[in-house]
Design an enzyme around this catalytic site. Structure first.
Site, PDB file in Angstrom:
ATOM      1  N   HIS A  51       0.802  -1.225   0.000  1.00 29.37           N
ATOM      2  CA  HIS A  51       0.000   0.000   0.000  1.00 29.37           C
ATOM      3  C   HIS A  51       0.834   1.275   0.000  1.00 29.37           C
ATOM      4  CE1 HIS A  51      -3.926  -1.863   0.268  1.00 29.37           C
ATOM      5  NE2 HIS A  51      -3.519  -2.629   1.270  1.00 29.37           N
ATOM      6  N   GLN A 152      -0.190 -13.391   5.688  1.00 33.08           N
ATOM      7  CA  GLN A 152      -1.331 -12.619   6.181  1.00 33.08           C
ATOM      8  C   GLN A 152      -2.640 -13.355   5.946  1.00 33.08           C
ATOM      9  OE1 GLN A 152       0.218  -8.307   4.814  1.00 33.08           O
ATOM     10  NE2 GLN A 152      -1.765  -8.289   5.854  1.00 33.08           N
ATOM     11  N   GLU A 154      -6.438 -12.487   5.866  1.00 32.84           N
ATOM     12  CA  GLU A 154      -7.267 -11.280   5.807  1.00 32.84           C
ATOM     13  C   GLU A 154      -8.514 -11.469   4.952  1.00 32.84           C
ATOM     14  OE1 GLU A 154      -4.723  -8.153   4.386  1.00 32.84           O
ATOM     15  OE2 GLU A 154      -3.588  -9.507   3.098  1.00 32.84           O
ATOM     16  N   SER A 179      -7.808  -4.702   8.805  1.00 33.68           N
ATOM     17  CA  SER A 179      -8.684  -3.868   7.973  1.00 33.68           C
ATOM     18  C   SER A 179      -9.344  -4.677   6.867  1.00 33.68           C
ATOM     19  CB  SER A 179      -7.900  -2.696   7.383  1.00 33.68           C
ATOM     20  OG  SER A 179      -7.436  -1.834   8.405  1.00 33.68           O
ATOM     21  N   ASP A 180      -8.542  -5.471   6.147  1.00 34.57           N
ATOM     22  CA  ASP A 180      -9.115  -6.302   5.085  1.00 34.57           C
ATOM     23  C   ASP A 180      -9.996  -7.400   5.660  1.00 34.57           C
ATOM     24  OD1 ASP A 180      -8.296  -5.293   2.497  1.00 34.57           O
ATOM     25  OD2 ASP A 180      -6.258  -5.751   3.102  1.00 34.57           O
TER      26      ASP A 180
END
Length: 257
Positions: A51, A152, A154, A179-180
């Site tokens: 990101h 991760q 997510e 967040s995801d």
């Protein structure tokens, strides 16, 4: 010839020993800000390639800036792709955070991308920044066992497959992308929702069941301390971008309001 101070991988060893590792996110893509983070005493720093506006040309000066730091650089790759991972290995990263891993097969792919044959599929260059341009005589013998792979979780599919992912040989830790994960569970922008928190706790428990450390990004102190109580081992407790944004706003408000 320069001395070899790159092996063993102390961050990998700390995770294997389940020692608490407090980290910070580096998203400003700047060697000066990264160097400042490296002076703060964090155990690890994520240099974000997913990101943040980072690429090979911005990662190299940041690695140089961290040369004398005790903080272990961890790169979050933009995607789980062998060529991208190979290039990041060659410039000197040893610790990898792989986003959006949903299946055992994807976890296996991530591990294989970081290993030389026959254990993996990493392409071979005899002279690059990671082996000090050919001056580390035992680099090929040592490299495979000194790479850290953190994956991760997510998405709902990732949660469903967390046991198989955590059990994958070569995966050193499970990292929750809050967040995801919140978005995947129908709570976009609300990682504190009870369903999200319950799912995070479940992921931690499954990782622990397989003897794997778990981690998370938690820029709110109360959240970070709760996750540590739940058994998280490696926690990023803030970001350079967040600290800079908050501090500059506070400074401006002190004089403008």
């Amino acid at each position: 010839m320069m001395s070899n101070d790159i092996f063993p991988n102390k961050f990998k060893a700390a995770l294997a020993a389940q020692r608490i590792q407090i980290g910070c996110w580096s998203a400003l893509a700047n060697p000066i800000s990264t160097e400042v983070l490296g002076l703060a005493g964090f155990d690890w720093l994520v240099l974000d390639g997913e990101h943040a506006p980072n690429d090979i040309s911005t990662f190299i000066p940041q690695l140089m800036a961290l040369k004398g730091s005790a903080s272990a650089p961890v790169v979050r790759v933009p995607t789980n792709e062998p060529v991208i991972i190979k290039r990041l290995l060659d410039i000197g990263f040893y610790n990898f955070l792989i986003p959006f891993v949903e299946t055992e097969e994807e976890a296996v792919r991530a591990v294989a991308s970081t290993r030389y044959p026959p254990e993996g599929i990493r392409g071979v260059s005899v002279s690059h920044r990671a082996n000090m341009f050919g001056t580390v005589p035992d680099y090929f013998a040592q490299s495979n066992k000194n790479i850290t792979i953190l994956v991760q979780i997510e998405s709902q599919q990732g949660v469903d497959n967390v046991d198989a992912i955590a059990a994958t040989e070569g995966v050193d830790g499970i990292f929750v992308g809050p967040s995801d994960l919140a978005a995947a569970l129908g709570h976009l922008g609300n990682a504190s929702h009870p369903e999200v928190q319950k799912t995070i706790q479940h992921i931690f428990a499954r990782a622990k069941a397989h003897g794997k450390p778990c981690g998370i990004l938690a820029p709110v102190e109360a959240d970070a301390r709760r996750y540590l109580e739940w058994g998280a081992t490696f926690v990023a407790v803030g970001s350079d971008l967040g600290v800079f944004r908050s501090a500059t706003q506070k400074l401006a408000d002190a004089f403008k309001k």
